[in-house]
Each structure stands twice: as C-alpha cells, then as structure tokens.
Scaffold this motif. Sequence first.
Motif, mmCIF file in Angstrom:
data_model
loop_
_atom_site.group_PDB
_atom_site.id
_atom_site.type_symbol
_atom_site.label_atom_id
_atom_site.label_comp_id
_atom_site.label_asym_id
_atom_site.label_seq_id
_atom_site.Cartn_x
_atom_site.Cartn_y
_atom_site.Cartn_z
ATOM 1 N N PHE A 1 1.087 -1.233 0.085
ATOM 2 C CA PHE A 1 -0.024 0.120 -0.099
ATOM 3 C C PHE A 1 1.027 1.211 -0.003
ATOM 4 C CE2 PHE A 1 -2.887 3.065 2.386
ATOM 5 C CZ PHE A 1 -3.684 3.326 1.190
ATOM 6 N N PRO B 1 0.447 4.485 -1.903
ATOM 7 C CA PRO B 1 -0.278 5.107 -3.080
ATOM 8 C C PRO B 1 0.543 6.574 -3.678
ATOM 9 C CG PRO B 1 -1.383 5.628 -0.771
ATOM 10 C CD PRO B 1 -0.187 4.646 -0.646
ATOM 11 N N LEU C 1 1.234 9.890 -5.767
ATOM 12 C CA LEU C 1 0.507 10.868 -6.630
ATOM 13 C C LEU C 1 1.438 11.357 -7.485
ATOM 14 C CD1 LEU C 1 -0.806 12.928 -3.478
ATOM 15 C CD2 LEU C 1 -2.063 10.962 -4.339
ATOM 16 N N ARG D 1 -0.561 10.994 5.075
ATOM 17 C CA ARG D 1 -1.713 11.589 4.448
ATOM 18 C C ARG D 1 -2.223 12.370 5.744
ATOM 19 N NH1 ARG D 1 -0.073 10.489 0.212
ATOM 20 N NH2 ARG D 1 -1.181 9.264 -1.346
ATOM 21 N N SER E 1 -1.568 10.548 9.111
ATOM 22 C CA SER E 1 -1.405 9.141 9.261
ATOM 23 C C SER E 1 -0.224 8.867 8.643
ATOM 24 C CB SER E 1 -2.629 8.373 8.761
ATOM 25 O OG SER E 1 -3.711 8.602 9.572
ATOM 26 N N LEU F 1 1.444 6.288 6.531
ATOM 27 C CA LEU F 1 1.321 5.078 5.629
ATOM 28 C C LEU F 1 2.421 4.208 5.872
ATOM 29 C CD1 LEU F 1 -0.753 6.587 2.593
ATOM 30 C CD2 LEU F 1 -1.516 6.018 4.871
ATOM 31 N N ILE G 1 -9.119 7.052 4.737
ATOM 32 C CA ILE G 1 -7.609 6.876 4.049
ATOM 33 C C ILE G 1 -7.921 5.930 2.692
ATOM 34 C CG2 ILE G 1 -5.367 5.640 4.108
ATOM 35 C CD1 ILE G 1 -5.296 6.623 7.108
ATOM 36 N N ARG H 1 -9.865 7.696 -0.195
ATOM 37 C CA ARG H 1 -9.015 8.735 -0.842
ATOM 38 C C ARG H 1 -8.186 8.033 -1.967
ATOM 39 N NH1 ARG H 1 -6.464 13.055 2.945
ATOM 40 N NH2 ARG H 1 -6.702 11.864 4.887
ATOM 41 N N ASP H 2 -7.346 6.807 -1.536
ATOM 42 C CA ASP H 2 -6.411 6.392 -2.423
ATOM 43 C C ASP H 2 -6.579 5.089 -3.084
ATOM 44 O OD1 ASP H 2 -3.952 8.105 -2.293
ATOM 45 O OD2 ASP H 2 -4.265 8.105 0.026
ATOM 46 N N VAL H 3 -7.814 4.450 -2.742
ATOM 47 C CA VAL H 3 -8.006 3.303 -3.645
ATOM 48 C C VAL H 3 -9.286 3.242 -4.356
ATOM 49 C CG1 VAL H 3 -8.231 0.577 -3.415
ATOM 50 C CG2 VAL H 3 -6.835 1.911 -1.690
#
Lengths: 445, 445
Positions: A7, A9, A11, A33, A41, A43, B117, B120-122
């Motif tokens: 995971f 993500p 951008l 994030r 948070s 990640l 979370i 927003r990202d998946v």
Amino acid sequence: MRLSRYFMPVLKETPAEAQIASHRLMLRAGLIRQSSAGIYSWLPMGLKVLRRLEQIVHEEQQRAGHHPMLMPTIQSADLWKESGRYDDYGKEMLRISDRHGRDMLYGPTNEEQITDIFRRDVSSYKQLPLTLYHIQWKFRDEVRPRFGVMRGREFLMKDGYNFDLTKEDALHAYNRHMVSYLRTYERMGLKAIPMRADGGPIGGDYTHEFLVLADTGESEVFYDSAVTDLTLGERDVDFDDVAQCQALMEEFTTPYARTDETHDEAIFAEVPEERRKTARGIEVGQIFYFGTKYSEAMGANVQGTDGKNVPVHMGSHGIGVSRLVGALIEANHDENGIIWPESVAPFGVSVVNLKQGDTDTDRVCEELYAALGKAGIEVLYDDRSERAGTKFATADLIGSPWRITVGPRGLKEGVVEVTSRRSGEAETMAPDAAVGKLAEIFAGL
Amino acid sequence: MRLSRYFMPVLKETPAEAQIASHRLMLRAGLIRQSSAGIYSWLPMGLKVLRRLEQIVHEEQQRAGHHPMLMPTIQSADLWKESGRYDDYGKEMLRISDRHGRDMLYGPTNEEQITDIFRRDVSSYKQLPLTLYHIQWKFRDEVRPRFGVMRGREFLMKDGYNFDLTKEDALHAYNRHMVSYLRTYERMGLKAIPMRADGGPIGGDYTHEFLVLADTGESEVFYDSAVTDLTLGERDVDFDDVAQCQALMEEFTTPYARTDETHDEAIFAEVPEERRKTARGIEVGQIFYFGTKYSEAMGANVQGTDGKNVPVHMGSHGIGVSRLVGALIEANHDENGIIWPESVAPFGVSVVNLKQGDTDTDRVCEELYAALGKAGIEVLYDDRSERAGTKFATADLIGSPWRITVGPRGLKEGVVEVTSRRSGEAETMAPDAAVGKLAEIFAGL
C-alpha cells in the motif's frame, strides 16, 4: 516487499497545500496523509522511516546508559499546577476535561510527569545518576500548523530527563547527551550543528539546539564554517568518562554557532571573515540543564552523602523524531524525489523489472529479491505491469538509495544495472556481484 | 542489565488500591506507575514486556500479509459525524475542543479514519485485497477505571482493517485473522479461546472474541472442554489458502464456546455433561466482519471487475496489547510473584550473585552475564550488595523464567544452580553447561 501487494499510493500531481519539498514529497511518495490540520497518518512506507529513526535513537540512548520507559499522552493538570506551568503554556497546550470534569491535557512535554515518578520512587543519592527517556506522541496546538510533519500538532518526540546529585554531575549528563545526540544525527546521515540557544518555556541556563542547515529552515543561523567540518566519526566514546565528554562538548561548541535568538554580532565579528556564514536551519533537537527548577517546585529530593535532603539536579533532552523525517528530506532530495541515506531508507534497494512476465527477467528479479533479503536488505520489488518510465519515476520518487534494473537486453549479457540514486551513476554487473556489492554497502549500518 | 544501574523500583508492601493480582504485581515489580485514574506510565521493565508483545503481534500480522501503518491519536469529529457514530459513543469518548473551537476526539477505535484513508487512495478492485493495521494508544473514558492496565483509560491496542471486493473475500480475511490471532496468543504462551460474541458498537454479523480463562475475568464463559485441547502448534499455514483458513476456523469454532452475551442453554445442553464447563474469562481480542456498514456510510467504493462501483467489504480486528500484560500475569503468577513465559519475559534469566564482592562469584557472574548476552538472552544481573533472601525475593517477584544462582560454596565444586521459576526445580551444573542449556531453551522463540 512486492509493490503489487503493497500500500504505497504515489501521487502524480503535486498537492496544492504543500509549500515545501519535504511536505510535497511525503504526500507524493505515499509516506503520509493528512488526517486533520497538522495531524497525519503514517502510511506503511512512512512508518518504516519513522521506525528506523526511532531505532537509531534507542540504540544511541542505551549506548549512553539511558533507560527507555513510556509515559502516557494524557496527563492530569494537577502536576502542571504544582510546577506553575499550567498557566504559562497558553493556547498551545491542548486542554481536556474528562467525563468527571477533571482538568487533563495532552502532554506537550513531560518534565512534571517524570519528576513525579522520580519523587515517588527515588530517595537516595545511591540511586543516581539516572536518565530516563521515552519516545512518545506529543501535542502542541499550533495556531497555524504547516509544512507537513515539520510543524505539526501531533508529533513524535524522544524526550529524556537526567537526575543527578550535583550540578557537576548534571553537567556531565549534559555533555553525555550532547555527544550521544551528535552520534545519533550522524548515523542518520545528517549534519546537525549544536548552537547556543534560549531556554524558552522549559527554562535552563545551559541549552543547545541542534540545527540542520536547509533553505527552508525556520531559524536564521550564524556560524563559523569550521563547525561544519567536525565529525564524531568512529571515535570510541566512554560515556562514563567525564573528561572525554567534556572535551568533546568543547570541541563541538567552541566554534561560533548561534541562532537569531542568541546571536551576538560583536562576537561573530571576531570569526575570520571567510568563515563567517549565515544560513537557515531546521531545529531537530535541544538539550537543557535547568538545575533544581522542577525538583524544588515539586519536592523531588534525595538524601545526599551527608544524610541531608537536597533537591535533585535535572536536565531534559529532546529529539523531534517525526520532524526529522521532514528534515531528512529537506536535506536529501532533488527534482525527481527523495534520496534517502542508506541508514534510514525504508527500502535500501528498489528492484525494477523492465519486462514483467518475461521468464528470465522474472526469475532474476525473484532471485535478487530473495538474496538481498537474506543479506538483511529490505527490497521493494516493482513487479507491476507498468512501462519502464513509470517504474523509474516511482523509484526516483520514493528514493531507495540503490536501484537494480533487470531487463532482457542486459540478461543476454548476464548483467543487471546497479544505479546510485544520489550520484545517478550506473554500473552493469552479474546479479551475484550486485548482491555482493550492496551487501557490503549495507553491512554494519 | 545490571540491577545496580537499572530503574526497577520494587515495592515491599502491597499497594492498597490494587484489587487483583496483575495490578498488584505490576506495581510491586516496578512495571508501571499510575499517572492518573486509569492512566499509567510504563517503567523500563514494563515497557520491555509491552515491546515484546508488540513484536510478536507485528511478526504474526506481517506473516499473514497485513501492512503496518500508524494513525494519529487525535481525530477530527467530522468523520464520526459522517458514519453516524459521534453521538452513539456516549461519554466513553474523550471529546476535545481545539484552540479554534473545532470538535476533536481521542480515538477509541479507527474504522472511520481508515475508511477515509482508503476512499482517498484506493479506487479499483485491482488494489484489493488489502489489510492495514496499527498499534497505537487509544482512549476510552471509563466511568470507573480499575484493575490497572486491564481496564485503563489510555490503552495500547492493535487494530486492523481489511478491505475486500466481495463478502466471500472478506470472510477469508476473517478466517485469516482468526488463524493469525490464534498463533499470536500461542506464541505469547497464552491459551485464548475464540468465542462467539456480540457486535457491540463496532457492528457486525460475524464476530468472535478471544478469551483467556482466569478467575478474575470480567466475563462469564461457557464452553466444551474439547476446545481447550486445540492448538495450532507448528502447523504450516498458507494465509492465501482459502480452504485451509476456513478449515482451521471451523476446527477452532465448532466446539461450543460462548460468553454470557451469546450463551444459549439449549445448545450448550447438547455438549456431553463431563465436557460442559463454566468459567470466567478475560477478553484479549476480537474480530469482526461488518460488510459495507462504513463503506456505504462514507462512500468507500471501488470499481469492480465489471467496471461498476461497489462499496468495499470490511472487517476489523483488535488485540488489546497493554491489557495482555495484565492477562498474562493473571494466568502466570504465584504468591511470590510473576512467572513470565519465556517468549515475553522482560529478562529471560536472573543471575543472582550470593556474595557480591567475592572475586570468584563476581567473575563467574560477569562471565555468565556476557555469555548469555552473546547467546541473545536478556539477563538481569543482581549485583546489589543485598542478602541472598532479598535477592531471591526480587527474582521471584519480577518472574524471570530462569534463575542462575552463583555462590562460593557451589563454585568450590565448579557449579552454579539453575532454577525454573515455574516448577521451582533446581539443577546444579558447570557455568558453561548452564549457558548451553538456556541458549537451547531460548533459541527460536
């Protein structure tokens, strides 16, 4: 880790709210994030960096003989009323009322709490010297949080507290902490300069801040360039050796180095002109000796060698662990992304498979993944079905210090390509040789 | 660690406020100190246990393919208003107003935050399955905190969240978590029984609690004694194997085992009488499948294989890490103190020097300390100038699973004494043999 199962993500676009490089890159590379203003948070990849920094801090603290413990985040206001700081702290303190209407707060620092623990369980000089520390989340309700984790509201900090019978002993603790901090930052690949500072709300006659030079720093700093040549390196330090710690403290603090808060033009003018530098710096730590300020207010006394009760001498010492992630990126990035120092990189190596699905490239990538893992190196294997350009861009963005590129053309010659993220230099070599080279680089970090 | 330099404030008297064994022993052995009602500081030895438990949880989570991350403690109330739980949670939620008057809260759990979370990202089924977890401090403002860390207000919890495309996939995640939890508890030396439970404020059609049998447990439990014979042991588990995880789940949940919340006398009556047991249990974990409860409320959709957007199926899974320290002690103690299982002991071995200052006993103790450390065993060396009785009492209280006693009388014969804290059995042997024996016991934990 296989990227297809991770995971992370990333951008493509630069988030509009991010004003500085570290904030932009931490969002883009999927390290953090935002949860709410100044609160983040972490990640999976961001947490990896945070844990590596914590690990280095723990190792260096324990090498210096300090004991890890853990105080809670929520404190009773009573202790702060005892020390007199409850009103001083103003709106930066997050004040809370519990269901019974008791005044609580989210700790911005822990002098009161540790002094309370000390006074309950320590009563004799025989139990000294003692330094306790913890790495715990803190909260400062900044009026305008910004710059991502660099000026957040909820932040991770190592804070430690020394307890000594005399001022002399406490100043040794001060020096010991300075030396141990120097090594801590060096191990992270950072040049952090101790600068004479101001006590602020903690108090203290002796205090140094540690600053990392970076254009985006919040402080203006003035220094003799001689100070940037100093390194602790591999020097053997005995943290019980008072004279050695004193000498090291003097070595690192004799050249002029001050923030705008303590800057003195007259003294600075004595530095030879070609060595007189002005720059910006990011504060990543601070150490204090504040004597009996808290022990007197809170009755933290010990029986001395003569049988009489005396207030204990104290100091405190902080490292901004979550902030360091930002500072590290400010000091280590280019236009394509992050460039992690080996010692703190979430993944030491990115393996890029140029032709996912090709029997040979897949096999060699798997072999590299296994062999590097066995050598103790964490690998991010980009096994996605993406074009080479996309994979390279991802590898540059997330900043693994080394990349191994595996493609059919190279494999025909029996080679893969090993590229340094920092220098951009690439070498081709057999897969085995690549593993050997990287194992050597990462050994002993 | 040399006890003379450690911070381990043991208490001779039993603290009046402690009603149960674990609370008493955690205070007496210097593992914790109360900061305010239901809020504790973890002293160095207590933190060691907590970290060992965290490490086991991390290893087992990652073995099952779950990704560690870290969400903050302070959340915005907005997300909870979206899910509709802001009002549901009542006074147990610690509600906070920040300096700008925004509604915040100290997270008691993280379904909303992780769903935010995720959304927003998946966006595609291709990024599934995904399980994220963190180990973070939480707060529940219990009206009457008690039993030390067993029912505290600020507590450390592992909570994880799975995201799957279909109910079927999510039920595999449920089974996978059950198996991984079984192994987690077994590695800690605990027998935790999965029992059919009630959804409570988290929600969920499928949910099991894990209970450790102990007289001081807060729940009454009813079970078929066949369930206590089940162990996962060294069985090789492939966490991607749907059928294997399903079979294991069925094996462990087929025998009757329920808490008073879900107990059904009629079904229980079918269990052969000699196997029908009633006892008390401590809840140390819970797993849930709650389908699309949060994803629908918060718009967490993914594009399915047919291109259409569907709400993601979710579950959550928690282990009470700080509470486990208490549960472990409830299940492992005697009238003299704690009896740590080897895998979680803060110190695997206590070395007791019966004649501090004697050249021979000091030398052998130092050699043992070094050799055991080299074998990867953490040793607490009692190098204080105390009487033998005091040293034995301390060793029993803090509960290292093994004690090596070194005295001049034994050394004349070339032997030391190795004593099991659990059985009390003692053997004399040469110091080298003692190191060999203990290295074997601790290998592979």
